[in-house]
Scaffold this active site. Structure first.
Site, PDB file in Angstrom:
ATOM      1  N   GLU A 164     -50.912  13.257 -44.562  1.00 52.73           N
ATOM      2  CA  GLU A 164     -51.105  11.803 -44.624  1.00 52.73           C
ATOM      3  C   GLU A 164     -52.416  11.477 -45.334  1.00 52.73           C
ATOM      4  OE1 GLU A 164     -50.133   9.003 -41.348  1.00 52.73           O
ATOM      5  OE2 GLU A 164     -49.772  10.839 -40.193  1.00 52.73           O
ATOM      6  N   SER A 198     -55.190   9.240 -33.924  1.00 54.95           N
ATOM      7  CA  SER A 198     -56.032  10.164 -34.691  1.00 54.95           C
ATOM      8  C   SER A 198     -56.762   9.410 -35.791  1.00 54.95           C
ATOM      9  CB  SER A 198     -55.183  11.286 -35.288  1.00 54.95           C
ATOM     10  OG  SER A 198     -54.248  10.749 -36.215  1.00 54.95           O
ATOM     11  N   THR A 199     -57.699  10.120 -36.387  1.00 54.03           N
ATOM     12  CA  THR A 199     -58.419   9.596 -37.539  1.00 54.03           C
ATOM     13  C   THR A 199     -58.546  10.714 -38.568  1.00 54.03           C
ATOM     14  OG1 THR A 199     -60.435   8.481 -38.292  1.00 54.03           O
ATOM     15  CG2 THR A 199     -60.686  10.151 -36.587  1.00 54.03           C
ATOM     16  N   GLN A 200     -58.477  10.343 -39.850  1.00 52.18           N
ATOM     17  CA  GLN A 200     -58.510  11.328 -40.930  1.00 52.18           C
ATOM     18  C   GLN A 200     -59.627  11.008 -41.921  1.00 52.18           C
ATOM     19  OE1 GLN A 200     -55.231   9.735 -40.511  1.00 52.18           O
ATOM     20  NE2 GLN A 200     -54.657  11.326 -39.045  1.00 52.18           N
TER      21      GLN A 200
END
Length: 765
Positions: A164, A198-200
């Site tokens: 992603e 979540s974090t990306q």
């Protein structure tokens, strides 16, 4: 709206692509389109040679290029049969917007994200298999063949958070013209994304910052309209549990734990816990969450009462970053996750999703980021009384007023506050204080973006002014800005996927160029520690096999008619027959091996006794020879597995000795004959024969018409071996009965050991 006709100029040389983003709460279909790269290059020439194909909406006008269904695909984990009716409106929508003549050329991708990652691998496989079957049977869209990646290859799969992030990185830099810079200057933007779970982060480190981090980088290859390939080495990682929703669950758990451990609190007041991350006087009932973040213990409710302090909320949420976690490989940002060094003087980031929602929807501060302005707006919001916020929200909904941050400006002055649009719900306003603090901590305490952009003193309260001042002072682009769309095109990882697909359609400069693939496919399979591990559920499942075969079986052989699975029944029968066949082929070898094992002690003693009496071999040598000659069960099994009708078999070899013009059979005299006469050798007695012969082993000779003598052994070799020790032990006997042996062919290895040579035996004659 019906699909455009073939006479529509907009449709000329146009290509389409479809992506279904299967998220945790729903699935969203997006239709993209682009002009054929070869036609664009021929029409516009050098102007577009160094650009990527232009990806646009999949419709000529309007917003019909997007549609959505609910709930998420993961809700069909135990009911994969319901996937067909769930996807039907999405596929019908795509078919109604894309001309039927182009449907077979249009790639379709269904890429599942967070929700599908949480179910078991077997459930994942069944859902993906049901999706693949429906897409193949209900449409003519281009679907990949079955491969190691899934039943529909890369067309239907579950992607990781890192994938992603990579697709989002491509989308951001495509819209911001980040791929148009020269090779001497890094012009790409970093990408930040934050959801509920979540974090990306994804960015291209400068060459001077790489050091030994090449192994953690992923190659992103794209192709310009000229056919030239451009490659960027990108770092990407994700933090599970660091999205806003799961961070809130961890915050509640820690807040309740600290309240329970605080001995100064009265037990009666324990149910009312002050919470600085809620607007003032807002009361929220919470159950104590588990350690994994899921709420339980609803029978023991706790009431959190908002105190409305943004500064205290920043302090209480900062420990949730877990910056003290051990770092296996330096440097790390937070939670022990390695990230290469970030040079903020050259690396600039764009944040989407929660970065945009928290800044724009309530504060109206989307775009270039100014921490001073952001902190001021968050502080003012948290201090507001909750009843006043609710009242203003209801009035805003009734009047349909706009104004993202709740302020109405006139001539640069604030004339009204508390005005929000319809897109802002009460649930967002309840959690806005916490989410604003969490986003600020991720940006500054986690990633390390400096709070003050201009060391010379920045007191601006508008992000646009920050960007203008930074440009005038030579500070370059702002270090961070939140965005939702560029030029009317929404920033989404699905756009990045389509940019890559459109780039694959460009003709390369050389026929030897490697084909473009998704970044995860470019990771070497030999990598010991790959930066991305694709999600590939097991696709060998009896239920899935039965689903495939049931379409070709009559109804009488279905599970419902028989009461059991016919596929499982036939697999069991096949396994039993295979085992019986192998047992039948190996039964003699198994029986012979068992006999050898049972008789080996007795035979070893006899061989030792004979060898010591003869004096020709040592006992150890005799035993070793006997051991080597045993037939092996493993050898028999290897021979069985390697046997094949297509393999040629070697025919037995004959050992021949040349003897011209003779065709007779040489046999030895019986015990009653004291002598014998042979035309070729004269008269000899048995005792004379034994004294002259150099070989003690009797052998029969057969001469053919060409004078060739064939040397053979008896069918029973053991009778010959029994004669030899008898000759040595019976020294008083002057004669021995020798039986004429029946000629037979033998292999070269045995002939070399037991052959009888006339020239050696009768050289005295």
């Amino acid at each position: 709206m019906p699909p455009p006709t073939s006479t529509d100029p907009w449709l000329a040389a146009r290509r389409f692509g479809v992506v279904i983003d299967a998220g945790s709460s729903g699935s969203r279909l997006q239709i993209y389109s682009w002009k054929d790269p070869g036609v664009v290059l021929a029409e516009q020439g050098d102007i577009v040679r160094n650009t990527l194909p232009k990806v646009e909406k999949g419709v000529k006008a309007g917003e019909d290029w997007i549609t959505k269904v609910e709930p998420g695909l993961s809700s069909f984990a135990d009911n994969p049969e319901g996937v067909a009716s769930y996807l039907e409106p999405l596929i019908q929508h795509a078919q109604s917007r894309i001309p039927p003549s182009l449907e077979s050329e249009t790639p379709l991708f269904l890429l599942a994200t967070a929700g599908m990652r949480l179910i078991s691998p077997v459930q994942q496989a069944r859902v993906l298999n049901a999706i693949c079957q429906y897409l193949r049977s209900s449409s003519n869209f281009r679907i990949d063949d079955e491969s190691k990646d899934g039943p529909c290859g890369l067309s239907v799969q579950i992607i990781t958070g890192e994938e992603e992030g990579l697709f989002g990185w491509i989308a951001v830099n495509y819209l911001m013209d980040g791929f148009s810079g020269g090779t001497s200057e890094k012009t790409t933007y970093g990408f930040l994304d934050m959801g509920g779970a979540s974090t990306q982060i994804a960015f291209e480190p400068a060459d001077s910052d790489l050091r030994s981090d090449n192994e953690v980088l992923v190659d992103v290859r794209l192709r310009l309209l000229s056919g030239e390939e451009v490659k960027h080495r990108v770092f990407v990682t994700t933090w599970l549990g660091y999205g806003t929703n799961q961070a809130r669950e961890r915050y509640i758990s820690e807040t309740i734990r600290l309240a329970e451990d605080d001995q100064t609190l009265d037990t009666a007041d324990l149910d009312y816990i002050p919470d600085p991350c809620l607007p003032k006087d807002l009361v929220v009932s919470e159950g104590k969450p588990r350690l994994d973040g899921s709420p339980v213990h609803s029978s023991v409710p706790y009431k959190l009462v908002g105190t409305g302090s943004f500064t205290q909320c920043l302090q209480k949420t900062a420990p949730l970053l877990n910056k003290e976690a051990p770092c296996a490989e330096e440097p790390c940002l937070f939670n022990g996750v390695h990230v290469p060094l970030i040079n903020f003087s050259s690396s600039h980031f764009i944040g989407i999703s929660e970065y945009w929602y928290s800044s724009e929807h309530v504060f109206g501060l989307g775009g270039p980021y100014d921490f001073v302005q952001y902190e001021r707006a968050a502080t003012a919001f948290c201090e507001r009384d909750w009843d006043g916020i609710v009242e203003q929200h209801e009035l805003s909904k009734q009047r349909g007023l706009l104004g993202g941050d709740g302020e109405v400006l006139q001539d640069g002055e604030v004339i009204k506050t508390g005005v929000w649009g319809d897109r802002v719900e009460l649930s967002r306003l309840q959690m806005q204080c916490f989410k604003a603090a969490w986003v600020a901590n991720i940006l500054h305490e986690g990633i390390g973006i400096p709070r003050i952009v201009d060391p010379g003193g920045n007191t601006s309260t508008r992000g646009e002014q920050v960007a203008q001042q930074a440009e005038r002072k030579g500070l370059g682009r702002p270090m961070f800005q939140s965005m939702d769309s560029v030029g009317g095109v929404a920033i989404s990882w699905t756009l990045g996927k389509m940019v890559l697909e459109a780039s694959k359609a460009v003709k390369p400069l050389s026929i030897h160029s490697r084909p473009l693939v998704d970044p995860v496919q470019d990771i070497p399979s030999t990598s010991q520690n790959p930066p991305i591990r694709p999600i590939r559920p097991p696709f060998f499942d009896l239920d899935m096999i039965e689903e495939k075969l049931s379409q070709h079986l009559p109804p009488a052989l279905s599970r419902g008619s028989l009461g059991f699975s016919p596929v499982t029944f036939f697999l069991y029968i096949f396994a039993i027959l295979l085992l019986a066949c192998m047992t039948s082929r190996l039964r003699r070898s198994v029986r012979h091996t068992f006999r050898r094992i049972r008789r080996s002690p007795l035979k070893r003693d006899l061989d030792t006794t004979y060898s010591m009496e003869e004096g020709s071999l040592s006992p150890g040598a005799s035993v070793r020879s006997s051991t080597r000659s045993k037939p092996s069960l493993l050898r028999s099994l290897r021979r069985f597995l390697s046997s094949s009708p297509s393999r040629p078999r070697l025919s037995p070899l004959n050992t021949t000795l040349t003897r011209p013009n003779l065709r007779r059979s040489l046999s030895f005299p019986s015990a009653t004959s004291p002598a014998y006469q042979h035309p070729a050798f004269g008269t000899s007695t048995a005792s004379q024969y034994h004294s002259r012969s150099s070989s003690p082993t009797p052998t029969a000779l057969l001469f053919d018409e060409n004078g060739t003598t064939t040397t053979t052994l008896s069918n029973t070799i053991s009778s010959i071996s029994a004669c030899t020790p008898n000759i040595a032990r019976s020294r008083n006997s002057s004669q021995m009965n020798l039986t004429t042996l029946v000629p037979r062919q033998m292999s070269l290895s045995r002939a070399s050991s037991f052959s009888y040579t006339p020239s050696e035996s009768f050289e005295d004659e």
